[in-house]
Design a protein around this motif. Structure first.
Motif, PDB file in Angstrom:
ATOM      1  N   ILE A   7      30.272  43.849 -17.742  1.00 53.37           N
ATOM      2  CA  ILE A   7      31.190  43.583 -16.630  1.00 53.37           C
ATOM      3  C   ILE A   7      31.629  44.894 -15.976  1.00 53.37           C
ATOM      4  N   LEU A   8      31.926  45.904 -16.775  1.00 54.78           N
ATOM      5  CA  LEU A   8      32.336  47.188 -16.210  1.00 54.78           C
ATOM      6  C   LEU A   8      31.204  47.839 -15.432  1.00 54.78           C
ATOM      7  N   GLU A   9      29.956  47.696 -15.913  1.00 56.45           N
ATOM      8  CA  GLU A   9      28.797  48.235 -15.198  1.00 56.45           C
ATOM      9  C   GLU A   9      28.611  47.493 -13.872  1.00 56.45           C
ATOM     10  N   LEU A  10      28.731  46.176 -13.895  1.00 61.68           N
ATOM     11  CA  LEU A  10      28.606  45.389 -12.668  1.00 61.68           C
ATOM     12  C   LEU A  10      29.738  45.736 -11.701  1.00 61.68           C
ATOM     13  N   SER A  11      30.927  45.945 -12.231  1.00 64.44           N
ATOM     14  CA  SER A  11      32.068  46.330 -11.391  1.00 64.44           C
ATOM     15  C   SER A  11      31.839  47.679 -10.720  1.00 64.44           C
ATOM     16  N   HIS A 102      39.029  39.737 -10.889  1.00 58.10           N
ATOM     17  CA  HIS A 102      37.621  39.480 -10.590  1.00 58.10           C
ATOM     18  C   HIS A 102      37.125  38.419 -11.571  1.00 58.10           C
ATOM     19  N   ILE A 103      36.414  37.444 -11.064  1.00 60.59           N
ATOM     20  CA  ILE A 103      35.889  36.345 -11.882  1.00 60.59           C
ATOM     21  C   ILE A 103      34.374  36.462 -11.902  1.00 60.59           C
ATOM     22  N   PHE A 104      33.822  36.435 -13.107  1.00 63.73           N
ATOM     23  CA  PHE A 104      32.376  36.580 -13.294  1.00 63.73           C
ATOM     24  C   PHE A 104      31.826  35.342 -13.992  1.00 63.73           C
ATOM     25  N   THR A 105      30.581  35.008 -13.664  1.00 70.26           N
ATOM     26  CA  THR A 105      29.880  33.929 -14.361  1.00 70.26           C
ATOM     27  C   THR A 105      28.547  34.458 -14.876  1.00 70.26           C
ATOM     28  N   HIS A 106      28.097  33.843 -15.964  1.00 66.11           N
ATOM     29  CA  HIS A 106      26.795  34.199 -16.532  1.00 66.11           C
ATOM     30  C   HIS A 106      25.911  32.969 -16.452  1.00 66.11           C
ATOM     31  N   ASP A 107      24.740  33.119 -15.845  1.00 64.37           N
ATOM     32  CA  ASP A 107      23.845  31.975 -15.640  1.00 64.37           C
ATOM     33  C   ASP A 107      22.757  31.872 -16.704  1.00 64.37           C
ATOM     34  N   GLY A 108      22.926  32.593 -17.818  1.00 63.13           N
ATOM     35  CA  GLY A 108      21.915  32.613 -18.860  1.00 63.13           C
ATOM     36  C   GLY A 108      20.995  33.808 -18.761  1.00 63.13           C
ATOM     37  N   VAL A 109      20.983  34.454 -17.594  1.00 64.22           N
ATOM     38  CA  VAL A 109      20.144  35.625 -17.365  1.00 64.22           C
ATOM     39  C   VAL A 109      20.996  36.862 -17.062  1.00 64.22           C
ATOM     40  N   LEU A 113      29.358  38.257  -9.855  1.00 60.41           N
ATOM     41  CA  LEU A 113      30.739  38.190  -9.391  1.00 60.41           C
ATOM     42  C   LEU A 113      30.915  36.912  -8.578  1.00 60.41           C
ATOM     43  N   ALA A 114      31.826  36.042  -9.025  1.00 59.02           N
ATOM     44  CA  ALA A 114      32.037  34.750  -8.374  1.00 59.02           C
ATOM     45  C   ALA A 114      33.263  34.740  -7.467  1.00 59.02           C
ATOM     46  N   GLY A 115      34.221  35.616  -7.750  1.00 61.53           N
ATOM     47  CA  GLY A 115      35.410  35.618  -6.909  1.00 61.53           C
ATOM     48  C   GLY A 115      36.297  36.803  -7.184  1.00 61.53           C
ATOM     49  N   MET A 116      37.150  37.102  -6.188  1.00 61.50           N
ATOM     50  CA  MET A 116      38.147  38.163  -6.293  1.00 61.50           C
ATOM     51  C   MET A 116      39.438  37.666  -5.669  1.00 61.50           C
ATOM     52  N   HIS A 117      40.543  38.093  -6.260  1.00 63.08           N
ATOM     53  CA  HIS A 117      41.858  37.822  -5.693  1.00 63.08           C
ATOM     54  C   HIS A 117      42.643  39.121  -5.726  1.00 63.08           C
ATOM     55  N   LEU A 118      43.123  39.558  -4.570  1.00 65.24           N
ATOM     56  CA  LEU A 118      43.856  40.825  -4.443  1.00 65.24           C
ATOM     57  C   LEU A 118      45.313  40.549  -4.111  1.00 65.24           C
ATOM     58  N   SER A 119      46.190  41.345  -4.694  1.00 65.05           N
ATOM     59  CA  SER A 119      47.619  41.235  -4.420  1.00 65.05           C
ATOM     60  C   SER A 119      48.191  42.644  -4.350  1.00 65.05           C
ATOM     61  N   PRO A 120      49.032  42.943  -3.352  1.00 72.55           N
ATOM     62  CA  PRO A 120      49.607  44.290  -3.276  1.00 72.55           C
ATOM     63  C   PRO A 120      50.363  44.631  -4.559  1.00 72.55           C
ATOM     64  N   VAL A 121      50.236  45.875  -5.002  1.00 68.91           N
ATOM     65  CA  VAL A 121      50.955  46.329  -6.182  1.00 68.91           C
ATOM     66  C   VAL A 121      52.376  46.659  -5.760  1.00 68.91           C
ATOM     67  N   GLY A 122      53.325  46.105  -6.464  1.00 72.76           N
ATOM     68  CA  GLY A 122      54.724  46.373  -6.185  1.00 72.76           C
ATOM     69  C   GLY A 122      55.554  46.188  -7.433  1.00 72.76           C
ATOM     70  N   ALA A 123      56.813  46.466  -7.298  1.00 69.33           N
ATOM     71  CA  ALA A 123      57.731  46.291  -8.431  1.00 69.33           C
ATOM     72  C   ALA A 123      58.035  44.806  -8.620  1.00 69.33           C
ATOM     73  N   MET A 124      58.420  44.462  -9.817  1.00 75.06           N
ATOM     74  CA  MET A 124      58.845  43.084 -10.082  1.00 75.06           C
ATOM     75  C   MET A 124      60.084  42.795  -9.250  1.00 75.06           C
ATOM     76  N   PRO A 125      60.166  41.592  -8.638  1.00 70.27           N
ATOM     77  CA  PRO A 125      61.324  41.281  -7.819  1.00 70.27           C
ATOM     78  C   PRO A 125      62.587  41.066  -8.643  1.00 70.27           C
ATOM     79  N   PHE A 126      62.435  40.881  -9.933  1.00 68.44           N
ATOM     80  CA  PHE A 126      63.571  40.706 -10.814  1.00 68.44           C
ATOM     81  C   PHE A 126      63.209  41.230 -12.182  1.00 68.44           C
ATOM     82  N   GLN A 127      64.163  41.520 -12.961  1.00 64.63           N
ATOM     83  CA  GLN A 127      63.929  41.950 -14.342  1.00 64.63           C
ATOM     84  C   GLN A 127      64.300  40.797 -15.263  1.00 64.63           C
TER      85      GLN A 127
END
Length: 131
Positions: A7-11, A102-109, A113-127
């Motif tokens: 996965i890291l190599e594919l990434s 990142h979501i990965f699938t293995h088809d036997g071979v 990469l099947a999907g990605m979801h990005l979200s801005p990095v920020g502080a937690m809105p509450f503790q």
């Protein structure tokens, strides 16, 4: 080689292909139904995602994928990390750091990469309360 290594190599291939705007490689390493959920909540299918590079609308100057953890679930794997980029979309800065899943699938071979979801990095809105 372990699943995490695969996965890291594919990434690494993905990040390099994004920087080169290499749509042939991006097409090859993703599933036919690849989906991106962008940092502002928009959704792109594979052809829309690739078109950003084909049209020249997106220019990625640098992209790093770091602080990654990988979890395997049989024929699927999930990688969570930080995606940091210097980029422009249609002449407007798209720089930023995003928490990414990142979501990965293995088809036997091979893994893909099947999907990605990005979200801005920020502080937690509450503790959460101390226990």
């Amino acid at each position: 080689m372990t699943t995490t290594d695969d996965i890291l190599e594919l990434s690494a291939r993905w990040a390099a292909a994004e920087q080169r705007a290499d749509t042939a490689e991006l097409d090859h390493i993703t599933t036919a139904d690849f989906t991106l959920v962008g940092p502002l909540g928009f959704v792109l299918d594979k052809q829309q995602w690739l078109a950003r590079y084909r049209t020249g609308g997106l220019v990625t100057k640098t992209l790093t994928w770091h602080d990654v953890t990988v979890r395997e679930y049989g024929n699927a794997a999930v990688a969570v990390g930080v995606h940091t980029q210097e980029a422009e979309f249609q002449g407007t800065s798209a720089d930023g750091s995003f928490r990414a899943t990142h979501i990965f699938t293995h088809d036997g071979v091979r893994w893909a990469l099947a999907g990605m979801h990005l979200s801005p990095v920020g502080a937690m809105p509450f503790q959460p309360p101390a226990s």
